[in-house]
Design an enzyme around this catalytic site. Structure first.
Site: not given
Ligand code: NAD
Length: 365
Positions: A147, A197, A229, A253, A257
């Site tokens: 980001y 990851k 994942d 992020d 959620d």
């Protein structure tokens, strides 16, 4: 003499102004009960600011934020259609949110994913999965990674349009967020899930190396590694295995959620964004254009952000606990807002302001 704390209140877009009203009411109730004064200065931020001033993070708002002891921010953002009316670089996230995070280097994002046992029925997960409640602290690095990396958009000689976005971290950024995560784990169950990851991303290889180095200073904390994942699956199948989780910006992020999803609503997600000198507090969710103006948003995320602010920025843990207890007692009395599940049809569903009134009443005792 009572202490005074100054707060920059940025109501934002969509449901933001509705939530800001409830935050003010709660702050008034806390002030009355704890002989403290809150000097609240409101300022435009996000899409609302752009349409009024031509900038989504106006200079006047920056000055108010600079002067304040802490910043309380409502969600910002526009519907897809509305956002097309604003130049790309002034759109609320790029023009206001990321610059706010950069300005105060709010690298440490605390996102509690919390549902006490008596409210487990709000979760869409099966009762046996959430019996005992959910209590996770997600720690997200907030000013690095994809980001905030360099960006390049262009057209190659053959006419093909392309984009490059860099995922950047250095060891200092990683060790700073790791120290925050280990400290949090030390204050809780002493177990830290590291989300990464490293099977694909080199950034995760460095992330894990630095984690090992910082871990040496926290021998009492057990570290468990989980690939991002797999973490998404595990959060749905067995969220109770997690206590403190640490992750880089974009993973956080998305997974936070998902955290809102397993609680039953993003309206249950407050957050704290903490920098070395200043912090700001905001609901984790967006401006919810689909319900804006209807008076039905869940104000928990904003009221919980007030509680986090009192605790982390003003050292008012007792007052923060008064808020948490008040919210819990309102939910406990079978009162809720429309976003939360009511499987047996037994709950009383209130509007945003009515729910806020109940919380205020509970704070008043
Ligand atoms: P959203 O988080 O605004 O909404 C997702 C869903 O959750 C919607 O159905 C919404 O009604 C519901 N919801 C969210 N908060 C709620 C609450 N307090 N009470 C009840 N229901 C609630 O996500 P979106 O629709 O994808 O995004 C809308 C805008 O918000 C976009 O412009 C996005 O960029 C922006 N956004 C801003 C922030 C921020 O300010 N930090 C964070 C995320 C998204």
């Amino acid at each position: 003499m009572s202490t005074t704390h100054s707060i920059a209140l940025l109501p934002g877009d969509g449901i933001g102004p509705e939530l800001a009203v409830e935050a003010r009411k709660v702050l008034d109730a806390v002030a009355a009960r704890n002989s403290v004064t809150f000097n609240i200065l409101e300022a435009d931020f996000g899409g609302a600011a752009y349409f009024k001033h031509g900038q989504s993070f106006p200079e006047a708002t920056k000055a108010i934020c600079d002067r304040a002891d802490a910043i309380l921010k409502g969600p910002i953002g526009l519907s897809f259609e509305e956002s097309k009316k604003i130049p790309v670089d002034e759109q609320p996230e790029r023009g206001a949110l990321l610059p706010l995070r950069r300005r105060y280097n709010t690298f440490a994002n605390f996102r509690p994913v919390f549902l006490p046992p008596e409210l487990a029925h709000f979760s869409p997960l099966k009762p046996h999965v959430v019996a005992g409640g959910i209590d996770i602290m997600m720690i997200r690095e907030l000013v690095g990674g994809l980001y905030f990396g360099k960006k390049e958009v262009g057209t190659r000689e053959d006419g093909t349009r392309y984009v490059v976005e860099h995922l950047e971290y250095d060891e200092h950024q990683i060790s700073a967020i790791m120290k925050i995560a280990f400290d949090e784990a030390m204050g809780r169950k002493k177990v830290l899930h590291n989300v990464h990851k490293s099977n694909v991303l080199k950034s995760s290889v460095l992330w894990n190396e630095i984690l090992d180095e910082v871990h040496r200073d926290y021998p009492d904390v057990e570290v468990k590694h989980i690939i991002v994942d797999a973490a998404a699956t595990a959060l749905v199948i067995n969220p109770r295995q997690f206590d403190v989780m640490v992750m880089e910006n974009m993973f956080g992020d998305i997974l936070s959620d998902l955290g809102g999803g397993i609680l039953g609503s993003l309206g249950l997600m407050p957050s704290a964004c903490v920098g070395p000198e200043k912090a700001y507090y905001e609901p984790s969710h967006g401006s919810a254009p689909d319900i804006a103006g209807k008076g039905i948003a869940n104000p928990y995320s904003m009221i919980g952000s007030v509680a986090l602010m009192l605790d982390k920025s003003f050292g008012m843990k007792e007052a923060a606990d008064q808020i948490w207890l008040a919210i819990r007692s309102v939910f406990g009395a079978g009162i809720t807002t429309a976003d939360l599940r009511d499987p047996e049809g037994k709950l009383t569903i209130l509007k945003t302001s009515e729910f806020g009134d109940k919380v205020v009443k509970a704070i008043q005792g």
